[in-house]
Design an enzyme around this catalytic site. Structure first.
Site, PDB file in Angstrom:
ATOM      1  N   HIS B  48       2.465  -4.642 -11.736  1.00  0.00           N
ATOM      2  CA  HIS B  48       3.365  -5.553 -11.033  1.00  0.00           C
ATOM      3  C   HIS B  48       2.802  -6.974 -10.972  1.00  0.00           C
ATOM      4  O   HIS B  48       3.521  -7.944 -11.153  1.00  0.00           O
ATOM      5  CB  HIS B  48       3.600  -5.024  -9.616  1.00  0.00           C
ATOM      6  CG  HIS B  48       4.610  -5.809  -8.841  1.00  0.00           C
ATOM      7  ND1 HIS B  48       5.954  -5.631  -8.997  1.00  0.00           N
ATOM      8  CD2 HIS B  48       4.457  -6.775  -7.922  1.00  0.00           C
ATOM      9  CE1 HIS B  48       6.596  -6.442  -8.202  1.00  0.00           C
ATOM     10  NE2 HIS B  48       5.722  -7.161  -7.531  1.00  0.00           N
ATOM     11  N   HIS B  94      13.588  -5.420  -6.519  1.00  0.00           N
ATOM     12  CA  HIS B  94      12.995  -4.664  -5.410  1.00  0.00           C
ATOM     13  C   HIS B  94      13.485  -3.226  -5.512  1.00  0.00           C
ATOM     14  O   HIS B  94      13.987  -2.646  -4.559  1.00  0.00           O
ATOM     15  CB  HIS B  94      13.343  -5.298  -4.058  1.00  0.00           C
ATOM     16  CG  HIS B  94      12.135  -5.536  -3.218  1.00  0.00           C
ATOM     17  ND1 HIS B  94      12.128  -5.432  -1.853  1.00  0.00           N
ATOM     18  CD2 HIS B  94      10.866  -5.840  -3.558  1.00  0.00           C
ATOM     19  CE1 HIS B  94      10.914  -5.695  -1.395  1.00  0.00           C
ATOM     20  NE2 HIS B  94      10.138  -5.946  -2.407  1.00  0.00           N
TER      21      HIS B  94
END
Ligand SMILES: Nc1ncnc2c1ncn2[C@@H]1O[C@H](COP(=O)(O)OP(=O)(O)O)[C@@H](O)[C@H]1O
Ligand SMILES: [Mg+2]
Lengths: 82, 745, 229, 82
Positions: B48, B94
């Site tokens: 990430h 998200h």
């Protein structure tokens, strides 16, 4: 039968509402207020069921719908209404 | 304080680091990291934060242009729009948090992307959201849909930033992995863009916003860097709760602070919190940083340095300010009721040194932490499924004589049905800029103080991307730009969110590589710089990956805010025309899916040159005031586009009659999803002018029919193919999504 | 007209009201910060704008009504000064007792943002004198707690005294259940106090008052106030 | 000292949330659910104050801020935390 259910944030989870009300109470001069937590209170009236069954069913309702168990925990009490 | 755990190979593994990566850490820093330092490497080297699988590919996206003020690499991209203004925008995923806790996951997603934008000194003025859920009868879909929309609504509305558009799709490929991609656009003075810089020695590091709690430790970084499996439930406490009220105060306070020239740099605390913000700022400025964690405002007692550094508590920012202005800064933040503290300073060393309770707990050079993760040379391999699904034989497909049933079924498909149930829950008007409300091809916002407006559209047909990731991604870019053209806007910049499965599988990396290539090539052709973006991998549950979903959001500019086009027919008696050319293309269409439950064939062909001409032609018609409506053809094809223009008329529904001449199958003609088509309507007297102009481009243009009446009628070669009452069609289209979402079981 | 717009923490329609009053209608307009106990005697109008003051935490308007500025607003109102509360401003007015009743969660339990129609129920107030009686205005709503509640007795009182100014209706002006977006008692969308100098409404007139959009129905409310001063 | 406060809607005031949850529970198959009421539950931690004083102060907090007495009623209990 009446189920009295309390749903509150789990320990360590941010409670923005509680935080804001805490500040507001302090600002209003309630300096004795050290912390505020805000949760939900539910009263559910149940048709004639045995206490054992109600216990199981209400727990299930909490887990499935009433509480968001990712961030909230719940506890409940069964009260006879007779 | 408890004794820190000893570094064992198990502990290293639990931190998501491979043996090879750990050895690299030892090499780079020349010693064993302590527990806190291991935590730092763990988050910073996660997929990430480090982009280690995707970075080699992303280099191919074009990111330059004369008006680009800031390309990829900062919190968001920035483009000069003239008159002293710049737009700052980015889209971000998200997905994983939203699957675990849809309300908070989506809400904090919105909060995060807004911070990325106002960190750059821009006031957020628009939000969009691209949402993908599993199939309707998956038991979790309804719960997730309600939760996500509720989360976006509660967060966006409270902060006073309008949510002006987006998209919603349903497909079984998202059953185990929903997608929540949030986009934010902000407006800044073009000469006042702030960067995440630490600047000179002696500058102070100012912590701003909410107190730090134990929430979300290893949240974004670890969650988004591994697949879901049975243990996902245990990762639950990593979900964070958002506080939109604090975010609103943070926006106002930060923008007020950034008026002062003693503010040197700003960085929000997103994934990997204080760690990434401090290391990245130091690294970018080739400076050192010293911090004392004892000064960090804490929400809970007994937090360790490890926890403080890795916390992903929301609504926090790090400022770097020149010394001597500490009190001024803190006073502004206190005025807004926010916590603030000077927690460190910039040094001339080349690393970050962190103390806690009088003891040094971290001493690391910045390069290994920020840039030390090795780019992974992931293998790629063309998946086998492609050959199988490409074989779509149209002659084997039943071919009904009338299209009424198909039309009704498509209008009631949640992918096509009105998204009103969603956007009515969003405040899409606050700030008085929204010229085109949700429900048209693109959202349009005026720029106060200028004559200009910006248009925004977010799009991706992931079914096309599954069938052909290269073409699918190129089509996403083209469709987005076409949506803009239909409102009268010229594309000026693009941001993307690349949602894919597990990169450790060569087939997924092949999809990724192809999609990035397709997107890059299309952007090059259409001359659109990619100024920001985000990668979300591991969207996969138990080996089932989502369709490749390279979502793009394109921002366009309209020079004259009074020349904005919308998709609804305006009056009965207007002519309806089609710009573009229809082919027999049903591959990957919503029609094929809804009527035959097939996701097969090849996506429609995208002829880039033709696409560009279609868009330019449409823009010129709008400029010259020749047309009254424009709507691009996308899911559901021509029939749905015309029906939607009927529904969106100001009179709550104007009918239309189309008289078509064609040798194509009726279903392909009406429901096929050929690219580069726009439905327009105009007063009869402009017909000749429009036809002449079309010839001069040249671009395909045909007359379809007329607006008016209370029915939607289609005749093909003189035979009636569809005739339905607008009112009843509209009802199906309008109520489908809401009645699905409103059921309880 | 000298206007003041109160900024509470979390107000977010403050800029929109400012834009309409100052830029569109050319009125002298000032900001009023919630922490200030300001002297309002020179003002003609005080606006409590929409938004989510204090995040709407606990109840919308519950915390903001204790802001220092509200003391000034209350004494300003008591002296006959005109106060306009829009959306969150309306919620603050009922929480502070300047207007009767309460605003509860919408019966849909969802936030609703859309254009609705309201019928002008009384034109004998400084807020509606430029509207024609029983005319229908199209004005957007955007709220989560906009369901007006008041006990039946007090409702009768309001009607009698002409304090109900707007009711949700359909495009033709009919008051129906389906044109009531949030479950408000008697479709009440806006009302004023008995002295007719304090008005609260859930719809946002400032969102339909800029001529850049085709609909400027909201202007009639601001113009009513301007004409008067 | 801990104040445990329950804020609930007054009799006669419609509780839309309770109604919706009631329906939802029935839809989920909990036919025994006859009625649902949803209110707020607040926990306020107080600095050392006497019980008498706390009683007065908490009542005041409820009346002024925590409940809207137009539509809500409240009750509370003080619990010693020693
Ligand atoms: N999640 C959402 N949030 C806000 N608006 C949405 C959302 N989904 C769809 N919309 C709006 O509904 C309209 C139709 O969406 P869509 O069918 O995806 O448009 P298109 O096919 O032209 O891209 C658009 O105006 C879009 O902005
Ligand atoms: Mg479109």
């Amino acid at each position: 039968m009446l189920a009295q259910i309390h749903v509150t944030f789990k320990e360590g989870v941010l409670d923005p509402q509680g935080k804001t009300v805490h500040h507001a109470l302090n600002d209003l001069g309630y300096d004795e207020v050290l912390d505020v937590h805000i949760g939900k209170y539910l009263e559910i009236k149940l048709d004639s069921v045995s206490e054992e069954e109600a216990e199981i069913r209400v727990r299930e309702m909490c887990e499935r719908l009433l509480a968001n168990t990712v961030i909230e925990s719940f506890r409940f009490k069964l009260v006879s209404t007779e | 304080m408890d004794k820190e755990p000893e570094i064992t190979s198990q502990l290293v593994k639990d931190h998501g680091l491979t043996g090879e990566e750990y050895r690299r850490i030892l090499d780079l820093i020349g010693r064993q990291p302590n527990f806190t330092e291991l935590g730092i490497f763990s988050v910073m080297w996660s997929e990430h934060c480090s982009y280690k699988s995707s970075r080699p590919f992303l280099k191919n996206l074009p990111s330059e242009g004369p008006n680009v003020l800031q390309g990829p690499g900062e919190n968001a991209g920035a483009i000069d729009i003239g008159d002293g203004f710049a737009v700052v925008f980015k889209i971000e995923s998200h997905n994983h948090p939203s699957f675990i806790e849809p309300h908070q996951g989506a809400a904090t997603g919105v909060g995060g992307i807004m911070r990325d934008v106002f960190t750059m000194g821009a006031r957020p003025i628009a939000l969009l959201d691209s949402l993908r859920f599993g199939e309707l009868d998956d038991p979790r879909t309804r719960f997730l849909l309600n939760g996500v929309v509720d989360g976006i609504s509660s967060y966006g509305n409270c902060t006073g930033v309008p949510t002006v558009g987006g998209e919603v799709y349903f497909d079984s490929c998202y059953n185990g992995n929903i997608l929540v991609n949030a986009f934010c656009l902000g407006l800044a003075k073009s000469d006042k863009i702030f960067l995440a810089k630490a600047g000179g020695v002696g500058n102070r590091i100012l912590y701003v916003g909410s107190k730090t709690g134990r929430d979300g430790i290893h949240g974004a970084s670890l969650l988004a860097s591994s697949e879901f499996d049975e243990t996902t439930e245990e990762k639950r406490p990593t979900v964070q709760v958002g506080d939109p009220f604090t975010e609103k105060l943070l926006i106002e306070a930060c923008l007020e602070l950034m008026e002062f020239d003693w503010v040197v740099g700003v960085q929000d605390m997103g994934a990997a919190g204080l760690t990434s913000s401090s290391f990245e700022m130091a690294h970018r400025s080739e400076a050192g940083v010293r911090m004392d964690l004892s000064k960090v405002p804490l929400r809970e007692a007994g937090m360790t340095p490890y926890e403080i550094l890795l916390s992903e508590s929301q609504e926090r920012m790090l400022f770097v300010i020149q010394p001597g202005h500490e009190e001024e800064a803190v006073a502004i933040l206190e005025k807004w009721g926010l916590d603030a503290a000077i927690i460190g300073e910039v040094t001339d060393e080349s690393g970050v040194r962190i103390r806690f309770n009088g003891k040094e707990v971290v001493n690391l050079p910045t390069f290994p932490v920020v840039d030390g993760a090795l780019d992974l040379k992931r293998e790629t391999q063309r998946p086998e499924y492609l050959d199988r699904i490409h074989q779509l034989n149209l002659t084997e497909l039943p071919h009904p004589p009338r299209g009424d049933k198909a039309l009704i079924k498509l209008l009631g498909s949640p992918n096509i049905a009105s998204k009103e149930w969603v956007y009515e829950q969003y405040d899409h008007m606050v700030r008085l800029n929204t010229l085109v409300l949700p429900g048209s091809d693109a959202a349009v916002l005026r720029i106060k103080g200028t004559k200009k407006a910006v248009a925004i559209s977010v799009d991706c047909n992931s079914r096309f991307c599954y069938l052909d990731p290269y073409e699918g991604a190129a089509i996403a870019v083209a469709e987005c730009c076409r949506n803009l053209a239909a409102t009268g806007a010229t594309p000026i910049g693009l941001t993307n969110c690349l949602n894919f499965g597990n990169p450790e599988r060569p087939e997924i990396m092949w999809q990724f590589e192809q999609a990035v290539q397709g997107m890059g090539d299309a952007c090059l052709y259409f001359n659109i710089p990619v100024v920001s973006g985000n990668v979300s991998l591991y969207n996969e549950t138990k080996g089932e990956a989502i369709f490749p979903t390279p979502t793009v959001a394109v921002v366009g500019l309209i020079e004259d805010q009074t020349k904005v086009m919308t998709q609804g027919f305006k009056k009965p008696g207007h002519r309806i025309g089609l710009i573009g050319f229809t082919m027999e293309e049903l591959g990957g269409s919503e029609y094929l899916k809804v009527l035959f439950d097939k996701t097969e064939g090849k996506p429609p062909v995208l002829d880039r040159k033709h696409e560009k001409q279609v868009q330019d032609f449409c823009l010129e018609l709008i400029q010259k005031g020749l047309i009254q409506s424009a709507h691009d053809c996308s899911e559901g094809g021509l029939a749905i586009a015309v029906a939607e223009s009927c529904f969106a008329s100001p009179a709550e529904g104007i009918g239309a009659t189309l008289d078509l001449e064609s040798t194509l199958r009726g279903d392909a003609l009406l429901f096929g999803e050929s690219q580069s088509r726009i439905v327009i309507s105009f007063p009869e007297e402009f017909t000749d002018k429009i036809e002449d102009l079309a010839l001069s481009y040249p671009v395909d243009f045909i007359l379809l029919g007329k607006t008016g009446g209370s029915h939607f009628t289609v005749n093909i070669n003189g035979r009636e193919y569809i005739k339905q009452e607008i009112e009843s069609l509209k009802k199906i289209w309008k109520t489908t999504l809401g009645s699905y979402a409103g059921q309880t079981t | 007209m000298k206007c003041g717009i109160v900024v509470f923490p979390g107000s977010n329609c403050d800029h929109d009201c400012y834009h309409i009053l100052k830029k569109v209608l050319n009125q002298e307009t000032h900001w009023l910060w919630h922490k200030d106990n300001a002297d309002l005697s020179s003002f003609d109008l005080v606006v409590l704008p929409g938004g989510f003051s204090y995040g709407d935490y606990l109840r919308a308007g519950a915390i903001s009504r204790f802001s220092p500025v509200m003391n000034s607003v209350i004494s300003f109102a008591k002296k006959g000064g005109k106060v306009l509360g829009i959306c969150n401003g309306f919620q603050i007015l009922v929480e502070s007792g300047l207007l009767p009743g309460a605003l509860m969660q919408n019966h849909t339990r969802k936030f609703i943002c859309k254009n609705v129609y309201v019928r002008v129920e009384s034109t004998h107030t400084p807020f509606t004198q430029e509207c024609s009686d029983k005319s229908v205005l199209q004005i957007p709503i955007a709220h989560h707690q906009g369901s007006y509640y008041i006990d039946p007795h007090s409702l009768g009182d309001l009607e009698e005294k002409g304090q109900i100014l707007f009711r949700y209706c359909d495009a033709e002006g009919n008051i129906t259940d389906s044109s009531n977006p949030n479950g408000s008692v008697s479709s009440v969308a806006g009302l004023c106090n008995a002295q007719k100098n304090v008005m609260g409404m859930m719809p946002h007139p400032e969102r339909c008052a800029d001529p850049l959009w085709p609909n400027v129905d909201g202007q009639s409310i601001f113009k009513s106030l301007i004409t008067q001063s």
